[in-house]
Design a protein around this motif. Structure first.
Motif, PDB file in Angstrom:
ATOM      1  N   THR A  36       0.822  -1.209   0.000  1.00 38.47           N
ATOM      2  CA  THR A  36       0.000   0.000   0.000  1.00 38.47           C
ATOM      3  C   THR A  36       0.858   1.263   0.000  1.00 38.47           C
ATOM      4  O   THR A  36       0.544   2.230  -0.694  1.00 38.47           O
ATOM      5  CB  THR A  36      -0.940   0.002   1.221  1.00 38.47           C
ATOM      6  N   LEU A  57      -5.428   5.849   0.938  1.00 40.22           N
ATOM      7  CA  LEU A  57      -5.790   4.838  -0.056  1.00 40.22           C
ATOM      8  C   LEU A  57      -7.212   4.321   0.147  1.00 40.22           C
ATOM      9  O   LEU A  57      -7.935   4.077  -0.818  1.00 40.22           O
ATOM     10  CB  LEU A  57      -4.785   3.685   0.001  1.00 40.22           C
ATOM     11  N   TYR A  58      -7.642   4.190   1.389  1.00 40.20           N
ATOM     12  CA  TYR A  58      -8.979   3.658   1.646  1.00 40.20           C
ATOM     13  C   TYR A  58     -10.088   4.556   1.086  1.00 40.20           C
ATOM     14  O   TYR A  58     -11.186   4.090   0.818  1.00 40.20           O
ATOM     15  CB  TYR A  58      -9.207   3.393   3.145  1.00 40.20           C
ATOM     16  N   SER A  60     -10.250   5.597  -1.811  1.00 37.90           N
ATOM     17  CA  SER A  60     -10.484   5.187  -3.195  1.00 37.90           C
ATOM     18  C   SER A  60     -11.315   3.911  -3.263  1.00 37.90           C
ATOM     19  O   SER A  60     -11.578   3.399  -4.343  1.00 37.90           O
ATOM     20  CB  SER A  60      -9.148   4.967  -3.912  1.00 37.90           C
ATOM     21  N   VAL A  62     -10.359   1.063  -1.779  1.00 41.37           N
ATOM     22  CA  VAL A  62      -9.466  -0.079  -1.619  1.00 41.37           C
ATOM     23  C   VAL A  62      -9.219  -0.300  -0.131  1.00 41.37           C
ATOM     24  O   VAL A  62      -8.853   0.634   0.578  1.00 41.37           O
ATOM     25  CB  VAL A  62      -8.124   0.157  -2.348  1.00 41.37           C
ATOM     26  N   ASP A  63      -9.427  -1.514   0.321  1.00 40.57           N
ATOM     27  CA  ASP A  63      -9.149  -1.856   1.711  1.00 40.57           C
ATOM     28  C   ASP A  63      -7.657  -2.153   1.833  1.00 40.57           C
ATOM     29  O   ASP A  63      -7.190  -3.179   1.333  1.00 40.57           O
ATOM     30  CB  ASP A  63      -9.969  -3.074   2.120  1.00 40.57           C
ATOM     31  N   PRO A  64      -6.868  -1.266   2.444  1.00 36.34           N
ATOM     32  CA  PRO A  64      -5.420  -1.476   2.539  1.00 36.34           C
ATOM     33  C   PRO A  64      -5.040  -2.789   3.217  1.00 36.34           C
ATOM     34  O   PRO A  64      -4.107  -3.457   2.784  1.00 36.34           O
ATOM     35  CB  PRO A  64      -4.921  -0.276   3.345  1.00 36.34           C
ATOM     36  N   LEU A  67      -5.561  -5.635   0.781  1.00 35.96           N
ATOM     37  CA  LEU A  67      -4.525  -5.604  -0.248  1.00 35.96           C
ATOM     38  C   LEU A  67      -3.222  -6.188   0.286  1.00 35.96           C
ATOM     39  O   LEU A  67      -2.557  -6.974  -0.401  1.00 35.96           O
ATOM     40  CB  LEU A  67      -4.310  -4.172  -0.744  1.00 35.96           C
ATOM     41  N   PHE A  79      -4.235  -6.574  -9.649  1.00 37.63           N
ATOM     42  CA  PHE A  79      -5.367  -5.865  -9.079  1.00 37.63           C
ATOM     43  C   PHE A  79      -5.341  -4.449  -9.630  1.00 37.63           C
ATOM     44  O   PHE A  79      -4.306  -3.782  -9.563  1.00 37.63           O
ATOM     45  CB  PHE A  79      -5.258  -5.861  -7.546  1.00 37.63           C
ATOM     46  N   PHE A  81      -7.309  -0.541  -9.909  1.00 37.90           N
ATOM     47  CA  PHE A  81      -8.238   0.374  -9.267  1.00 37.90           C
ATOM     48  C   PHE A  81      -7.841   1.803  -9.606  1.00 37.90           C
ATOM     49  O   PHE A  81      -6.778   2.051 -10.161  1.00 37.90           O
ATOM     50  CB  PHE A  81      -8.256   0.160  -7.741  1.00 37.90           C
ATOM     51  N   TYR A  83      -7.019   5.652  -8.186  1.00 33.42           N
ATOM     52  CA  TYR A  83      -6.553   6.326  -6.972  1.00 33.42           C
ATOM     53  C   TYR A  83      -5.985   7.678  -7.343  1.00 33.42           C
ATOM     54  O   TYR A  83      -5.126   7.783  -8.216  1.00 33.42           O
ATOM     55  CB  TYR A  83      -5.497   5.465  -6.264  1.00 33.42           C
TER      56      TYR A  83
END
Length: 103
Positions: A36, A57-58, A60, A62-64, A67, A79, A81, A83
């Protein structure tokens, strides 16, 4: 939230692909470095921005933690996404691709 810089390094100069500016970064997936943090570092470098100017980051979606659990440095996976206005692709080998769709 503040981030510490990592050893994430660009592996090439930015290239244009389908009209978008793309930059590739890599880091050692077997190190203790968090994927991350490497992602945030790569996006900051691609945007020529300070790490602390980027959102967490969360935000966006996305679960850090999830990840980090996916990334073991051995299993092949990818993966993608969005950001901070960039498209990000992470691969299990430590490649981080950051695409700027506005260029």
């Amino acid at each position: 939230m503040s981030y510490e810089t990592t050893d994430t390094k660009p592996t090439s100069k930015p290239v244009l692909r389908d009209g978008a500016r793309v930059q590739y970064f890599s880091y050692d997936p077997t190190s203790d470095e968090w994927v991350t943090v490497a992602v945030v570092d790569a996006v900051a470098a691609a945007k020529y921005a300070d790490l602390n100017d980027l959102p967490p980051l969360y935000e966006s979606g996305v679960d850090p933690d999830a990840l980090e659990e996916l990334f073991d440095g051995e299993t092949p996976w990818s993966f993608a996404f969005s950001y901070a206005g960039r498209s990000v692709l992470i691969e299990g080998d430590g490649t981080v691709c950051v695409e700027d769709p506005t260029n």
